[in-house]
Design a protein around this motif. Structure first.
Motif, PDB file in Angstrom:
ATOM      1  N   UNK A 124      27.526  48.023  39.925  1.00  0.00           N
ATOM      2  CA  UNK A 124      27.086  49.354  40.352  1.00  0.00           C
ATOM      3  C   UNK A 124      26.592  49.344  41.786  1.00  0.00           C
ATOM      4  N   UNK A 125      26.853  48.261  42.497  1.00  0.00           N
ATOM      5  CA  UNK A 125      26.512  48.237  43.917  1.00  0.00           C
ATOM      6  C   UNK A 125      27.661  47.614  44.704  1.00  0.00           C
ATOM      7  N   UNK A 126      27.743  47.970  45.967  1.00  0.00           N
ATOM      8  CA  UNK A 126      28.897  47.597  46.780  1.00  0.00           C
ATOM      9  C   UNK A 126      28.989  46.096  47.004  1.00  0.00           C
ATOM     10  N   UNK A 127      27.841  45.414  47.139  1.00  0.00           N
ATOM     11  CA  UNK A 127      27.858  43.973  47.397  1.00  0.00           C
ATOM     12  C   UNK A 127      28.457  43.227  46.203  1.00  0.00           C
ATOM     13  N   UNK A 128      27.971  43.540  45.005  1.00  0.00           N
ATOM     14  CA  UNK A 128      28.495  42.875  43.811  1.00  0.00           C
ATOM     15  C   UNK A 128      29.963  43.217  43.599  1.00  0.00           C
ATOM     16  N   UNK A 129      30.314  44.483  43.781  1.00  0.00           N
ATOM     17  CA  UNK A 129      31.699  44.902  43.566  1.00  0.00           C
ATOM     18  C   UNK A 129      32.637  44.167  44.521  1.00  0.00           C
ATOM     19  N   UNK A 130      32.283  44.146  45.802  1.00  0.00           N
ATOM     20  CA  UNK A 130      33.150  43.500  46.794  1.00  0.00           C
ATOM     21  C   UNK A 130      33.254  41.998  46.527  1.00  0.00           C
ATOM     22  N   UNK A 131      32.108  41.359  46.229  1.00  0.00           N
ATOM     23  CA  UNK A 131      32.097  39.916  45.989  1.00  0.00           C
ATOM     24  C   UNK A 131      32.952  39.545  44.782  1.00  0.00           C
ATOM     25  N   UNK A 132      32.810  40.309  43.714  1.00  0.00           N
ATOM     26  CA  UNK A 132      33.558  40.007  42.496  1.00  0.00           C
ATOM     27  C   UNK A 132      35.040  40.317  42.649  1.00  0.00           C
ATOM     28  N   UNK A 133      35.357  41.349  43.424  1.00  0.00           N
ATOM     29  CA  UNK A 133      36.762  41.649  43.683  1.00  0.00           C
ATOM     30  C   UNK A 133      37.387  40.525  44.505  1.00  0.00           C
ATOM     31  N   UNK A 134      36.642  40.010  45.487  1.00  0.00           N
ATOM     32  CA  UNK A 134      37.135  38.889  46.282  1.00  0.00           C
ATOM     33  C   UNK A 134      37.305  37.647  45.421  1.00  0.00           C
ATOM     34  N   UNK A 135      36.355  37.409  44.500  1.00  0.00           N
ATOM     35  CA  UNK A 135      36.463  36.262  43.588  1.00  0.00           C
ATOM     36  C   UNK A 135      37.736  36.361  42.763  1.00  0.00           C
ATOM     37  N   UNK A 136      38.010  37.537  42.227  1.00  0.00           N
ATOM     38  CA  UNK A 136      39.222  37.733  41.438  1.00  0.00           C
ATOM     39  C   UNK A 136      40.467  37.524  42.292  1.00  0.00           C
ATOM     40  N   UNK A 137      40.446  38.063  43.506  1.00  0.00           N
ATOM     41  CA  UNK A 137      41.630  37.995  44.371  1.00  0.00           C
ATOM     42  C   UNK A 137      41.955  36.565  44.783  1.00  0.00           C
ATOM     43  N   UNK A 138      40.945  35.820  45.238  1.00  0.00           N
ATOM     44  CA  UNK A 138      41.210  34.472  45.739  1.00  0.00           C
ATOM     45  C   UNK A 138      41.491  33.481  44.608  1.00  0.00           C
ATOM     46  N   UNK A 139      40.829  33.627  43.470  1.00  0.00           N
ATOM     47  CA  UNK A 139      41.116  32.721  42.360  1.00  0.00           C
ATOM     48  C   UNK A 139      42.511  32.964  41.796  1.00  0.00           C
TER      49      UNK A 139
END
Length: 214
Positions: A124-139
Motif C-alpha cells: 500500500x505504499x510506493x516504496x514497497x510496491x516498487x521494490x517488490x515489483x523489481x524483485x519479481x522482475x529481476x528474479x
C-alpha cells in the motif's frame, strides 16, 4: 483508502514469507525434491487468505517492523486470489516440466518471483510496491535463462535489457509521485495525481515502463 478492518499479521507473513522461506530451504540439497513438489501448493495459503480475510490493512505490529503499509481492498482481494492460483498451476506444471542441472536455480528464482508478486499485490505504499515489483522482475531472469542453451541466453539478455529500461522509466515516475504527494502511500499519491499537472508525464512513464516490463 484501505478498509479499517485489521487483517491478522500472520496472514501478511504467510502471503509474502512462505515462498521466500521455501526458496531458502533449497540450499539444503536433500530437501530439494520435497521443495520442488511444494512449489505449486505453497501458493494456496495466499489464495485461501484472499477468500477468508476481510478487506483491510495488515496488523501494523508486523508491517511496522518492515516500514511498509500493506493490505488489500475488495479489488486487491480478487487480484491476490487469481494471482495465487496462477502461481499454483504454474508451479505444479514446472514440477514435472523443468529438468536438468539448473533445476534448483529455476525453482529458487520461481519462488522469489512469487514472493515479489504476492508482495506487490498487498503493498500500500510506493516504496514497497516498487521494490517488490523489481524483485519479481529481476528474479524472473532465472526463469528465462534456466536451460542455459544459446537460445535461452539470448532471450535472457533481451529480457534483462527490457527490465532495466522499464525500471529506468518507472523509478522517476515513483519519485515524482512521492515528492509531489509528500507521501509514499498509494492512496495519497492517487489523490495527488487526480489534480496534478504532472499526471500526463507520470502516466506516460508508467504506461511505457510497465508495458515494457509486461
Amino acid at each position: 483508502m484501505l478498509p479499517q478492518c485489521v487483517i491478522p499479521g500472520w496472514m501478511c507473513v504467510s502471503v509474502t514469507g512462505l515462498p521466500l522461506v521455501l526458496a531458502l530451504f533449497l540450499m539444503i540439497p536433500r530437501l530439494r525434491p520435497l521443495i520442488y513438489r511444494l512449489t505449486g501448493p505453497i501458493a494456496l495459503p495466499s489464495a485461501l487468505i484472499a477468500l477468508i480475510a476481510q478487506p483491510g490493512h495488515f496488523d501494523t505490529s508486523v508491517t511496522y517492523l518492515l516500514g511498509v503499509s500493506a493490505g488489500f481492498d475488495q479489488v486487491g482481494r480478487v487480484f491476490l486470489f487469481f494471482t495465487a492460483m496462477m502461481w499454483f498451476f504454474a508451479g505444479v506444471h514446472a514440477t514435472g516440466y523443468v529438468k536438468g542441472p539448473h533445476k534448483a536455480r529455476f525453482f529458487a528464482c520461481f519462488l522469489i518471483a512469487m514472493t515479489g508478486n504476492f508482495g506487490l499485490t498487498v503493498a500500500n505504499d510506493a516504496v514497497a510496491y516498487y521494490t517488490l515489483f523489481a524483485l519479481m522482475s529481476f528474479s524472473s531472469y532465472g526463469l528465462v535463462v534456466h536451460s542455459g542453451d544459446a537460445l535461452a541466453k539470448r532471450a535472457s539478455l533481451v529480457y534483462i535489457v527490457l527490465v532495466v529500461i522499464g525500471e529506468a522509466l518507472v523509478f522517476p515516475a515513483a519519485i515524482m509521485c512521492a515528492a509531489g504527494a509528500e507521501s509514499v502511500l498509494l492512496p495519497d499519491i492517487r489523490a495527488y495525481l487526480a489534480t496534478s499537472p504532472q499526471l500526463p508525464v507520470v502516466a506516460l512513464l508508467v504506461l511505457v515502463g510497465f508495458s515494457i516490463k509486461a
